[in-house]
Design a protein around this motif. Structure first.
Motif, short mmCIF file in Angstrom:
data_model
loop_
_atom_site.label_atom_id
_atom_site.label_comp_id
_atom_site.label_asym_id
_atom_site.label_seq_id
_atom_site.Cartn_x
_atom_site.Cartn_y
_atom_site.Cartn_z
N GLY A 136 -5.71 15.85 0.67
CA GLY A 136 -6.46 14.64 0.00
C GLY A 136 -6.11 14.59 -1.60
O GLY A 136 -6.70 14.28 -2.35
N GLU A 137 -4.94 15.37 -1.84
CA GLU A 137 -4.28 15.39 -3.27
C GLU A 137 -3.34 14.17 -3.44
O GLU A 137 -3.09 13.50 -2.37
CB GLU A 137 -3.65 16.69 -3.37
CG GLU A 137 -4.42 18.00 -3.28
CD GLU A 137 -5.23 18.08 -4.39
OE1 GLU A 137 -5.06 17.53 -5.62
OE2 GLU A 137 -6.43 18.89 -4.34
N LEU A 138 -3.08 14.14 -4.91
CA LEU A 138 -2.13 13.18 -5.02
C LEU A 138 -0.96 13.54 -4.84
O LEU A 138 -0.42 14.68 -5.27
CB LEU A 138 -2.30 12.43 -6.37
CG LEU A 138 -3.64 11.72 -6.90
CD1 LEU A 138 -3.39 11.15 -8.31
CD2 LEU A 138 -3.84 10.54 -5.63
N SER A 175 0.65 -1.10 -0.10
CA SER A 175 0.11 0.14 0.09
C SER A 175 1.04 1.14 -0.12
O SER A 175 1.60 1.48 0.94
CB SER A 175 -1.01 -0.04 1.27
OG SER A 175 -1.38 1.26 1.61
N THR A 176 0.79 2.06 -0.97
CA THR A 176 1.62 3.30 -1.13
C THR A 176 1.06 4.04 -0.12
O THR A 176 1.84 4.95 0.36
CB THR A 176 1.46 3.90 -2.34
OG1 THR A 176 0.20 3.89 -3.06
CG2 THR A 176 2.54 3.19 -3.45
N GLY A 177 -0.22 4.08 0.21
CA GLY A 177 -0.77 5.07 1.31
C GLY A 177 -0.02 4.80 2.58
O GLY A 177 0.34 5.63 3.31
N ASP A 186 -2.26 -1.96 -3.65
CA ASP A 186 -3.45 -1.29 -3.11
C ASP A 186 -3.13 0.15 -3.07
O ASP A 186 -2.40 0.78 -2.47
CB ASP A 186 -3.55 -2.17 -1.89
CG ASP A 186 -4.28 -0.93 -1.05
OD1 ASP A 186 -5.35 -0.35 -1.45
OD2 ASP A 186 -4.40 -1.30 0.21
N GLY A 187 -3.66 0.62 -4.00
CA GLY A 187 -3.60 2.26 -4.08
C GLY A 187 -2.65 2.77 -5.03
O GLY A 187 -2.06 4.00 -5.12
N PHE A 188 -1.99 1.81 -5.81
CA PHE A 188 -0.98 2.17 -6.89
C PHE A 188 -1.38 1.24 -7.95
O PHE A 188 -1.53 0.03 -7.98
CB PHE A 188 0.47 2.22 -6.42
CG PHE A 188 1.47 2.50 -7.51
CD1 PHE A 188 1.87 3.73 -7.77
CD2 PHE A 188 1.88 1.46 -8.49
CE1 PHE A 188 2.89 3.93 -8.68
CE2 PHE A 188 2.70 1.88 -9.59
CZ PHE A 188 3.46 3.00 -9.56
P1 AMP Z 1 -4.39 5.81 0.69
O1 AMP Z 1 -4.14 4.91 1.88
O2 AMP Z 1 -4.29 4.47 -0.45
O3 AMP Z 1 -6.02 6.16 0.56
O4 AMP Z 1 -3.50 6.83 0.17
C1 AMP Z 1 -3.56 8.09 1.35
C2 AMP Z 1 -3.01 9.12 0.55
O5 AMP Z 1 -1.52 8.64 0.14
C3 AMP Z 1 -3.59 9.73 -0.64
O6 AMP Z 1 -4.76 10.34 -0.42
C4 AMP Z 1 -2.54 10.27 -1.59
O7 AMP Z 1 -2.19 11.59 -1.02
C5 AMP Z 1 -1.36 9.60 -1.08
N1 AMP Z 1 -1.01 8.40 -2.29
C6 AMP Z 1 -1.17 7.12 -1.87
N2 AMP Z 1 -0.92 6.45 -3.05
C7 AMP Z 1 -0.59 7.20 -3.96
C8 AMP Z 1 -0.47 7.05 -5.32
N3 AMP Z 1 -0.29 5.88 -5.95
N4 AMP Z 1 -0.27 8.28 -6.15
C9 AMP Z 1 -0.27 9.63 -5.64
N5 AMP Z 1 -0.57 9.55 -4.12
C10 AMP Z 1 -0.86 8.58 -3.36
#
Ligand code: AMP
Length: 187
Positions: free
Chosen positions: A56-58, A30-32, A84-86
Protein backbone atom coordinates in the motif's frame (compact mmCIF):
# COMPACT_ATOMS: atom_id res chain seq x y z
CA UNK A 1 -9.69 18.26 -22.72
CA UNK A 2 -7.02 17.06 -20.27
CA UNK A 3 -8.11 16.25 -16.74
CA UNK A 4 -6.50 15.10 -13.50
CA UNK A 5 -8.48 13.15 -10.92
CA UNK A 6 -7.40 13.49 -7.31
CA UNK A 7 -9.08 11.69 -4.47
CA UNK A 8 -8.55 9.05 -1.84
CA UNK A 9 -8.34 5.41 -2.88
CA UNK A 10 -11.82 3.93 -3.22
CA UNK A 11 -13.48 7.23 -4.17
CA UNK A 12 -14.57 5.84 -7.54
CA UNK A 13 -12.08 7.69 -9.75
CA UNK A 14 -11.56 4.74 -12.10
CA UNK A 15 -15.28 4.29 -12.65
CA UNK A 16 -15.81 7.99 -13.31
CA UNK A 17 -12.85 8.10 -15.69
CA UNK A 18 -14.65 5.49 -17.82
CA UNK A 19 -17.82 7.58 -17.71
CA UNK A 20 -15.91 10.59 -19.03
CA UNK A 21 -14.36 8.42 -21.73
CA UNK A 22 -17.80 7.67 -23.16
CA UNK A 23 -19.12 11.20 -22.53
CA UNK A 24 -16.19 13.18 -23.98
CA UNK A 25 -14.12 10.62 -25.91
CA UNK A 26 -11.02 11.18 -23.81
CA UNK A 27 -8.65 8.44 -22.63
CA UNK A 28 -8.47 7.26 -19.02
CA UNK A 29 -4.85 6.73 -17.97
CA UNK A 30 -4.48 4.86 -14.69
CA UNK A 31 -0.95 4.38 -13.38
CA UNK A 32 -2.40 1.77 -10.98
CA UNK A 33 -3.78 -0.27 -13.92
CA UNK A 34 -0.53 0.04 -15.89
CA UNK A 35 1.50 -1.05 -12.85
CA UNK A 36 -0.82 -3.99 -12.10
CA UNK A 37 -0.46 -5.12 -15.70
CA UNK A 38 3.35 -4.88 -15.42
CA UNK A 39 3.29 -6.97 -12.23
CA UNK A 40 1.12 -9.57 -13.92
CA UNK A 41 3.41 -9.74 -16.94
CA UNK A 42 6.47 -9.95 -14.71
CA UNK A 43 8.32 -7.09 -16.44
CA UNK A 44 11.30 -5.34 -14.83
CA UNK A 45 9.03 -2.44 -13.90
CA UNK A 46 6.50 -4.84 -12.42
CA UNK A 47 9.14 -6.51 -10.31
CA UNK A 48 10.27 -3.11 -9.02
CA UNK A 49 6.72 -2.02 -8.22
CA UNK A 50 5.28 -5.16 -6.68
CA UNK A 51 6.53 -4.84 -3.10
CA UNK A 52 5.45 -1.19 -2.84
CA UNK A 53 2.01 -1.96 -4.21
CA UNK A 54 1.25 -4.91 -2.02
CA UNK A 55 2.26 -2.88 1.05
CA UNK A 56 0.00 0.00 0.00
CA UNK A 57 3.03 2.28 -0.44
CA UNK A 58 3.74 4.54 -3.38
CA UNK A 59 5.95 3.25 -6.17
CA UNK A 60 9.01 5.54 -6.62
CA UNK A 61 8.27 8.79 -8.45
CA UNK A 62 10.65 8.12 -11.35
CA UNK A 63 8.82 4.89 -12.25
CA UNK A 64 5.37 6.48 -12.55
CA UNK A 65 6.73 9.66 -14.16
CA UNK A 66 8.29 7.47 -16.86
CA UNK A 67 4.96 5.70 -17.41
CA UNK A 68 3.06 8.96 -17.91
CA UNK A 69 5.74 10.50 -20.10
CA UNK A 70 5.39 7.65 -22.60
CA UNK A 71 1.65 7.08 -22.31
CA UNK A 72 0.41 10.59 -23.08
CA UNK A 73 2.43 10.66 -26.29
CA UNK A 74 0.56 7.68 -27.73
CA UNK A 75 -1.95 8.05 -30.53
CA UNK A 76 -5.05 7.25 -28.46
CA UNK A 77 -4.24 10.04 -25.96
CA UNK A 78 -4.19 12.81 -28.54
CA UNK A 79 -7.85 13.71 -28.12
CA UNK A 80 -7.34 14.32 -24.40
CA UNK A 81 -6.86 12.23 -21.27
CA UNK A 82 -7.91 11.72 -17.69
CA UNK A 83 -5.03 11.03 -15.34
CA UNK A 84 -6.46 8.75 -12.67
CA UNK A 85 -4.06 8.17 -9.81
CA UNK A 86 -1.28 10.41 -11.10
CA UNK A 87 0.18 12.69 -9.84
CA UNK A 88 0.19 11.46 -6.25
CA UNK A 89 3.06 13.54 -4.86
CA UNK A 90 4.21 17.12 -5.34
CA UNK A 91 7.41 16.03 -7.18
CA UNK A 92 5.18 14.02 -9.58
CA UNK A 93 3.03 17.11 -10.17
CA UNK A 94 6.13 19.19 -10.86
CA UNK A 95 7.44 16.57 -13.28
CA UNK A 96 4.06 16.43 -14.99
CA UNK A 97 4.13 20.20 -15.54
CA UNK A 98 7.48 19.81 -17.35
CA UNK A 99 6.23 16.85 -19.45
CA UNK A 100 3.11 18.77 -20.46
CA UNK A 101 5.13 21.85 -21.38
CA UNK A 102 7.52 19.76 -23.48
CA UNK A 103 4.55 18.33 -25.39
CA UNK A 104 2.71 21.65 -25.79
CA UNK A 105 -0.10 20.46 -23.52
CA UNK A 106 -1.86 21.77 -20.44
CA UNK A 107 -4.38 20.63 -17.85
CA UNK A 108 -7.90 22.01 -18.15
CA UNK A 109 -9.38 20.71 -14.91
CA UNK A 110 -8.23 19.04 -11.73
CA UNK A 111 -11.16 17.24 -10.14
CA UNK A 112 -11.00 16.53 -6.42
CA UNK A 113 -13.31 13.71 -5.33
CA UNK A 114 -14.36 14.35 -1.77
CA UNK A 115 -15.37 11.35 0.30
CA UNK A 116 -15.55 10.28 3.91
CA UNK A 117 -12.83 7.88 5.07
CA UNK A 118 -15.16 5.46 6.87
CA UNK A 119 -17.42 5.12 3.84
CA UNK A 120 -14.34 4.58 1.68
CA UNK A 121 -12.94 1.87 3.90
CA UNK A 122 -16.14 -0.16 3.62
CA UNK A 123 -16.33 0.44 -0.15
CA UNK A 124 -12.76 -0.77 -0.56
CA UNK A 125 -13.29 -3.90 1.51
CA UNK A 126 -16.32 -4.70 -0.66
CA UNK A 127 -14.31 -4.06 -3.84
CA UNK A 128 -11.50 -6.29 -2.55
CA UNK A 129 -13.97 -9.12 -2.09
CA UNK A 130 -15.42 -8.61 -5.58
CA UNK A 131 -12.17 -8.13 -7.50
CA UNK A 132 -9.69 -10.01 -5.33
CA UNK A 133 -7.14 -7.19 -5.37
CA UNK A 134 -4.17 -8.20 -3.22
CA UNK A 135 -3.52 -4.59 -2.11
CA UNK A 136 -7.00 -4.28 -0.56
CA UNK A 137 -6.48 -6.00 2.79
CA UNK A 138 -7.75 -3.98 5.79
CA UNK A 139 -4.16 -3.20 6.76
CA UNK A 140 -3.07 -1.90 3.34
CA UNK A 141 -6.34 -0.01 2.94
CA UNK A 142 -5.49 1.89 6.12
CA UNK A 143 -1.97 2.46 4.86
CA UNK A 144 -3.13 3.71 1.47
CA UNK A 145 -5.49 6.21 3.07
CA UNK A 146 -2.63 7.40 5.31
CA UNK A 147 -0.34 7.76 2.31
CA UNK A 148 -3.05 9.77 0.54
CA UNK A 149 -3.34 12.17 3.46
CA UNK A 150 0.39 12.60 3.84
CA UNK A 151 1.68 12.61 0.25
CA UNK A 152 -1.23 13.35 -2.09
CA UNK A 153 -3.36 15.86 -0.19
CA UNK A 154 -0.71 18.59 -0.59
CA UNK A 155 -1.60 18.52 -4.31
CA UNK A 156 -4.95 20.11 -3.47
CA UNK A 157 -3.22 23.38 -2.57
CA UNK A 158 -0.72 22.94 -5.41
CA UNK A 159 -3.55 22.95 -7.97
CA UNK A 160 -5.84 25.33 -6.10
CA UNK A 161 -3.23 28.08 -6.40
CA UNK A 162 -3.14 27.41 -10.15
CA UNK A 163 -6.90 28.02 -10.36
CA UNK A 164 -7.75 24.70 -12.03
CA UNK A 165 -9.19 22.80 -9.05
CA UNK A 166 -12.85 21.83 -8.75
CA UNK A 167 -14.43 19.64 -6.07
CA UNK A 168 -17.02 16.96 -6.67
CA UNK A 169 -18.88 15.14 -3.91
CA UNK A 170 -17.71 11.56 -4.45
CA UNK A 171 -20.31 9.87 -2.26
CA UNK A 172 -23.59 8.41 -3.45
CA UNK A 173 -24.61 6.27 -6.41
CA UNK A 174 -22.22 6.07 -9.36
CA UNK A 175 -24.81 7.74 -11.62
CA UNK A 176 -25.31 10.62 -9.20
CA UNK A 177 -21.58 11.28 -8.99
CA UNK A 178 -21.32 11.11 -12.80
CA UNK A 179 -24.11 13.66 -13.16
CA UNK A 180 -22.39 16.06 -10.76
CA UNK A 181 -19.04 15.53 -12.49
CA UNK A 182 -20.32 16.06 -16.04
CA UNK A 183 -22.32 19.12 -14.98
CA UNK A 184 -19.20 20.62 -13.40
CA UNK A 185 -17.09 19.97 -16.52
CA UNK A 186 -19.51 21.14 -19.18
CA UNK A 187 -18.94 24.78 -20.09
P1 AMP B 1 -4.49 2.70 -7.72
O1 AMP B 1 -5.09 1.66 -8.57
O2 AMP B 1 -4.47 4.06 -8.39
O3 AMP B 1 -5.09 2.78 -6.35
O4 AMP B 1 -2.95 2.31 -7.52
C1 AMP B 1 -2.58 1.08 -6.93
C2 AMP B 1 -1.15 1.17 -6.41
O5 AMP B 1 -0.25 1.46 -7.48
C3 AMP B 1 -0.90 2.27 -5.38
O6 AMP B 1 -1.26 1.89 -4.08
C4 AMP B 1 0.59 2.50 -5.54
O7 AMP B 1 1.33 1.47 -4.93
C5 AMP B 1 0.77 2.34 -7.05
N1 AMP B 1 0.61 3.64 -7.75
C6 AMP B 1 -0.35 3.97 -8.66
N2 AMP B 1 -0.20 5.22 -9.09
C7 AMP B 1 0.90 5.72 -8.45
C8 AMP B 1 1.56 6.97 -8.44
N3 AMP B 1 1.14 8.00 -9.20
N4 AMP B 1 2.66 7.11 -7.65
C9 AMP B 1 3.11 6.09 -6.90
N5 AMP B 1 2.52 4.90 -6.84
C10 AMP B 1 1.41 4.69 -7.60
Amino acid sequence: MNIIFIGPPGAGKGTQAKVLQSEFGILPVSTGDILRQAVEMGTEMGKKAQAFMSAGELVPDEVVIGIIKDRIREEDAQNGFILDGFPRTVPQAEALAVILRENGLSIDHVVLFEADTEELTSRMIKRAEEQGRSDDTPETIKNRLGVYTEKTKPLIDFYRTQGVLMSVDGLGQIEEVSRRLIAALKP
